[in-house]
Design an enzyme around this catalytic site. Structure first.
Site, PDB file in Angstrom:
ATOM      1  N   CYS A 203      10.258  58.398  59.464  1.00 41.20           N
ATOM      2  CA  CYS A 203       8.978  58.921  59.356  1.00 41.20           C
ATOM      3  C   CYS A 203       8.389  59.061  60.643  1.00 41.20           C
ATOM      4  CB  CYS A 203       8.112  57.919  58.438  1.00 41.20           C
ATOM      5  SG  CYS A 203       6.394  58.572  58.249  1.00 41.20           S
ATOM      6  N   LEU A 204       7.836  60.051  61.004  1.00 38.29           N
ATOM      7  CA  LEU A 204       6.976  60.374  62.312  1.00 38.29           C
ATOM      8  C   LEU A 204       5.772  59.369  62.516  1.00 38.29           C
ATOM      9  CD1 LEU A 204       6.787  64.380  62.254  1.00 38.29           C
ATOM     10  CD2 LEU A 204       8.279  62.856  63.441  1.00 38.29           C
TER      11      LEU A 204
ATOM     12  N   HIS B 286       8.211  61.815  49.663  1.00 34.91           N
ATOM     13  CA  HIS B 286       7.844  60.954  50.883  1.00 34.91           C
ATOM     14  C   HIS B 286       6.566  61.650  51.257  1.00 34.91           C
ATOM     15  CE1 HIS B 286       8.759  59.010  54.884  1.00 34.91           C
ATOM     16  NE2 HIS B 286       7.850  59.833  55.225  1.00 34.91           N
ATOM     17  N   GLU B 287       6.492  62.750  51.670  1.00 34.80           N
ATOM     18  CA  GLU B 287       5.006  63.401  52.209  1.00 34.80           C
ATOM     19  C   GLU B 287       3.867  63.114  50.917  1.00 34.80           C
ATOM     20  OE1 GLU B 287       4.978  64.214  55.051  1.00 34.80           O
ATOM     21  OE2 GLU B 287       7.051  63.925  55.602  1.00 34.80           O
TER      22      GLU B 287
ATOM     23  N   GLN C 194      -1.209  62.093  58.194  1.00 34.43           N
ATOM     24  CA  GLN C 194      -0.669  61.526  59.261  1.00 34.43           C
ATOM     25  C   GLN C 194      -1.165  61.912  60.669  1.00 34.43           C
ATOM     26  OE1 GLN C 194       3.403  62.554  57.749  1.00 34.43           O
ATOM     27  NE2 GLN C 194       4.116  61.211  58.939  1.00 34.43           N
TER      28      GLN C 194
ATOM     29  N   GLY D 258       8.927  67.088  58.077  1.00 29.58           N
ATOM     30  CA  GLY D 258       7.994  67.181  57.184  1.00 29.58           C
ATOM     31  C   GLY D 258       6.649  66.485  57.783  1.00 29.58           C
TER      32      GLY D 258
ATOM     33  N   HIS E 163       2.233  59.873  51.427  1.00 24.95           N
ATOM     34  CA  HIS E 163       1.224  59.891  52.472  1.00 24.95           C
ATOM     35  C   HIS E 163      -0.079  60.154  51.987  1.00 24.95           C
ATOM     36  CE1 HIS E 163       3.541  58.931  56.037  1.00 24.95           C
ATOM     37  NE2 HIS E 163       4.611  59.757  55.807  1.00 24.95           N
TER      38      HIS E 163
END
Length: 167
Positions: free
Chosen positions: A91-92, A133-134, A50, A45, A137
């Protein structure tokens, strides 16, 4: 095109994303670039925040063969069941760290697709956790915000050290 993924504690990750007024060819190009970036980083994701684009756009794919691409533009969540589920999250934007986070395990997501068409999807388990989660962001929040101040500080210091080594 592979985009740069911002990493914690970059303050740009705290920017609240704005709604997408109109889905255009530029929006679809960004979505394609976000998928390329997510796959390149071996993620499931990615939120536009991000990659330093502060619009409400999320891409996801939980498949092993890139066959389940999902796009959520201007997503809204409705809780369908109040049970919390603990799941390991990574997480990226916080590379190399995985921690338990509690999230609602059954939600309804309302959003626009890559063509600007509205849709709804009922999500459970991994998809429900991932969309929350996304969406965090998009609201300037990271999964480390759910951790104790000690853990969050430890992660921040390790990442800052890695950033200095790479610089």
């Amino acid at each position: 095109m592979i985009l740069e993924i911002l990493e914690f504690p970059d303050p740009r990750l705290r920017t609240i994303a704005k709604s997408v007024a109109e889905v255009t060819d530029d929006t679809r190009k960004l979505i394609d670039d976000m998928f390329d970036t997510m796959y390149d980083a071996a993620g499931i994701g990615l939120a536009a925040t991000q990659v330093n684009v502060h619009e409400q756009i999320i891409v996801m794919d939980h498949s092993d063969d890139k066959s389940d691409q999902r796009v959520f533009i201007n997503p809204v969540i409705e809780v369908l069941e109040g049970d919390l589920q603990d799941m390991q999250e990574g997480c990226l934007s916080v590379p190399g760290f995985y921690e338990e986070v509690s999230r609602i395990d059954h939600v309804l997501i309302k959003a626009l697709d890559r063509n600007g068409e509205p849709f709804e999807v009922e999500a459970r388990d991994l998809l429900a956790v991932c969309i929350q989660h996304e969406m965090d962001h998009l609201n300037g929040k990271l999964f480390v915000d759910y951790l104790s101040p000690l853990k969050r500080t430890r992660i921040r210091k390790k990442l800052e050290k890695q950033h200095k080594i790479r610089a």
